[in-house]
Motif scaffolding. Structure first.
Motif, PDB file in Angstrom:
ATOM      1  N   ALA A  70       0.742  -1.220  -0.007  1.00 35.46           N
ATOM      2  CA  ALA A  70      -0.014  -0.063  -0.060  1.00 35.46           C
ATOM      3  C   ALA A  70       0.974   1.363  -0.089  1.00 35.46           C
ATOM      4  O   ALA A  70       0.508   2.129  -0.557  1.00 35.46           O
ATOM      5  N   ILE A  71       2.066   1.377   0.840  1.00 37.40           N
ATOM      6  CA  ILE A  71       2.771   2.309   0.810  1.00 37.40           C
ATOM      7  C   ILE A  71       3.586   2.539  -0.618  1.00 37.40           C
ATOM      8  O   ILE A  71       3.615   3.698  -1.127  1.00 37.40           O
ATOM      9  N   GLU A  72       3.934   1.577  -1.320  1.00 34.72           N
ATOM     10  CA  GLU A  72       4.456   1.362  -2.546  1.00 34.72           C
ATOM     11  C   GLU A  72       3.618   2.161  -3.825  1.00 34.72           C
ATOM     12  O   GLU A  72       3.853   2.899  -4.476  1.00 34.72           O
ATOM     13  N   ASP A  73       2.271   1.565  -3.500  1.00 36.33           N
ATOM     14  CA  ASP A  73       1.331   2.024  -4.434  1.00 36.33           C
ATOM     15  C   ASP A  73       1.058   3.594  -4.184  1.00 36.33           C
ATOM     16  O   ASP A  73       0.571   4.154  -5.322  1.00 36.33           O
ATOM     17  N   GLN A  74       1.086   3.997  -3.024  1.00 35.04           N
ATOM     18  CA  GLN A  74       0.746   5.272  -2.559  1.00 35.04           C
ATOM     19  C   GLN A  74       1.676   6.187  -3.468  1.00 35.04           C
ATOM     20  O   GLN A  74       1.249   7.338  -3.810  1.00 35.04           O
ATOM     21  N   SER A  86      -0.525   3.604 -10.395  1.00 28.44           N
ATOM     22  CA  SER A  86      -1.334   2.578  -9.456  1.00 28.44           C
ATOM     23  C   SER A  86      -2.783   3.201  -9.211  1.00 28.44           C
ATOM     24  O   SER A  86      -2.758   4.281  -8.890  1.00 28.44           O
ATOM     25  N   ARG A  87      -3.859   2.250  -9.307  1.00 25.54           N
ATOM     26  CA  ARG A  87      -5.098   2.843  -9.226  1.00 25.54           C
ATOM     27  C   ARG A  87      -5.770   2.113  -8.038  1.00 25.54           C
ATOM     28  O   ARG A  87      -6.881   2.074  -7.627  1.00 25.54           O
ATOM     29  N   ALA A  88      -4.945   1.435  -7.140  1.00 22.44           N
ATOM     30  CA  ALA A  88      -5.396   0.594  -5.952  1.00 22.44           C
ATOM     31  C   ALA A  88      -5.857   1.722  -4.981  1.00 22.44           C
ATOM     32  O   ALA A  88      -5.436   2.810  -4.656  1.00 22.44           O
ATOM     33  N   SER A  89      -7.050   1.370  -4.515  1.00 24.30           N
ATOM     34  CA  SER A  89      -7.657   2.110  -3.367  1.00 24.30           C
ATOM     35  C   SER A  89      -6.741   2.111  -2.193  1.00 24.30           C
ATOM     36  O   SER A  89      -6.092   1.336  -1.605  1.00 24.30           O
ATOM     37  N   SER A  90      -6.413   3.431  -1.487  1.00 20.91           N
ATOM     38  CA  SER A  90      -5.455   3.609  -0.477  1.00 20.91           C
ATOM     39  C   SER A  90      -6.238   4.264   0.506  1.00 20.91           C
ATOM     40  O   SER A  90      -7.191   5.280   0.641  1.00 20.91           O
ATOM     41  N   PRO A  91      -5.761   3.814   1.877  1.00 21.73           N
ATOM     42  CA  PRO A  91      -6.225   4.426   3.101  1.00 21.73           C
ATOM     43  C   PRO A  91      -5.354   5.577   3.421  1.00 21.73           C
ATOM     44  O   PRO A  91      -5.676   6.133   4.548  1.00 21.73           O
ATOM     45  N   PHE A  92      -4.462   6.172   2.818  1.00 25.98           N
ATOM     46  CA  PHE A  92      -3.632   7.174   3.161  1.00 25.98           C
ATOM     47  C   PHE A  92      -3.724   8.266   2.385  1.00 25.98           C
ATOM     48  O   PHE A  92      -4.209   8.214   0.984  1.00 25.98           O
ATOM     49  N   ILE A  93      -3.442   9.566   3.033  1.00 25.60           N
ATOM     50  CA  ILE A  93      -3.497  10.713   2.475  1.00 25.60           C
ATOM     51  C   ILE A  93      -1.932  11.279   2.388  1.00 25.60           C
ATOM     52  O   ILE A  93      -1.266  11.577   3.453  1.00 25.60           O
TER      53      ILE A  93
END
Length: 201
Positions: free
Chosen positions: A53-57, A62-69
């Protein structure tokens, strides 16, 4: 995931967010910023997913849904990045973005922040070369930033006007020069100023 949350004392009192078209992070003038996934929390047995998820951010494709801002800790870096409008590729500037200043003192007791540099060191996460410019000053906030914590907003013209004002202050130091000599020095300052914007977004 909680093992990697920043200590409150390590979170700057001010962080900065550039809001731009196409970002997965949504912005509302009534609720503030929201990540595309406002419920995901990574358990201790989901370390691989957390790292991904960090890498995707920080991966544009990447269009993966993320919990981060994603947030900047340096205002000048945020302003320069916004002025470059990298999300538009080769389409040229559109001036449809905004800079937001976040008062984290209103969030440190309720929100979870992560420092990118620490995550990369502790988890050995790899991010694209294009994103490496952000390693030193980027922070991630989990899920939401409420509107009450956003204490300032600037549109592109206001950001650029502020930069021009800073440049004019620099020119005050040229008072000892006159005529063509002063014009030459001003041109040198302008070249350096524009180069800094180009290289530090």
């Amino acid at each position: 995931m909680d093992a990697y949350v920043c200590f409150k004392s390590n979170v700057p009192d001010r962080l900065y967010r550039v809001n731009y078209p196409g970002s997965q992070t949504a912005f509302s003038r009534t609720t503030g910023f929201s990540a595309s996934d406002t419920s995901k929390v990574y358990d201790n047995n989901e370390l691989v997913e957390f790292k991904q998820a960090i890498e995707d951010q920080f991966t544009w494709s990447s269009r993966a849904s993320s919990p981060f801002i994603s947030l900047f800790s340096d205002r000048e870096h945020a302003e320069n990045w916004g002025c470059k409008e990298p999300w538009r590729g080769h389409e040229g500037p559109s001036n449809d973005w905004s800079l937001h200043v976040i008062d984290t003192t209103r969030l440190k007791d309720t929100n979870r922040f992560f420092k990118l540099k620490q995550l990369l060191e502790d988890l050995e996460v790899k991010i694209p070369d294009r994103a490496c410019q952000h390693i030193g000053g980027a922070f991630l906030c989990l899920h939401r930033i409420p509107i009450q914590a956003i204490i300032e907003e600037r549109n592109p013209e206001e950001v650029k006007k502020g930069k021009r004002k800073e440049q004019s202050v620099e020119f005050d130091y040229l008072a000892e020069y006159s005529g063509s000599e002063q014009e030459g020095m001003e041109e040198n300052y302008s070249t350096i100023f524009e180069k800094n914007i180009e290289n530090n977004w």
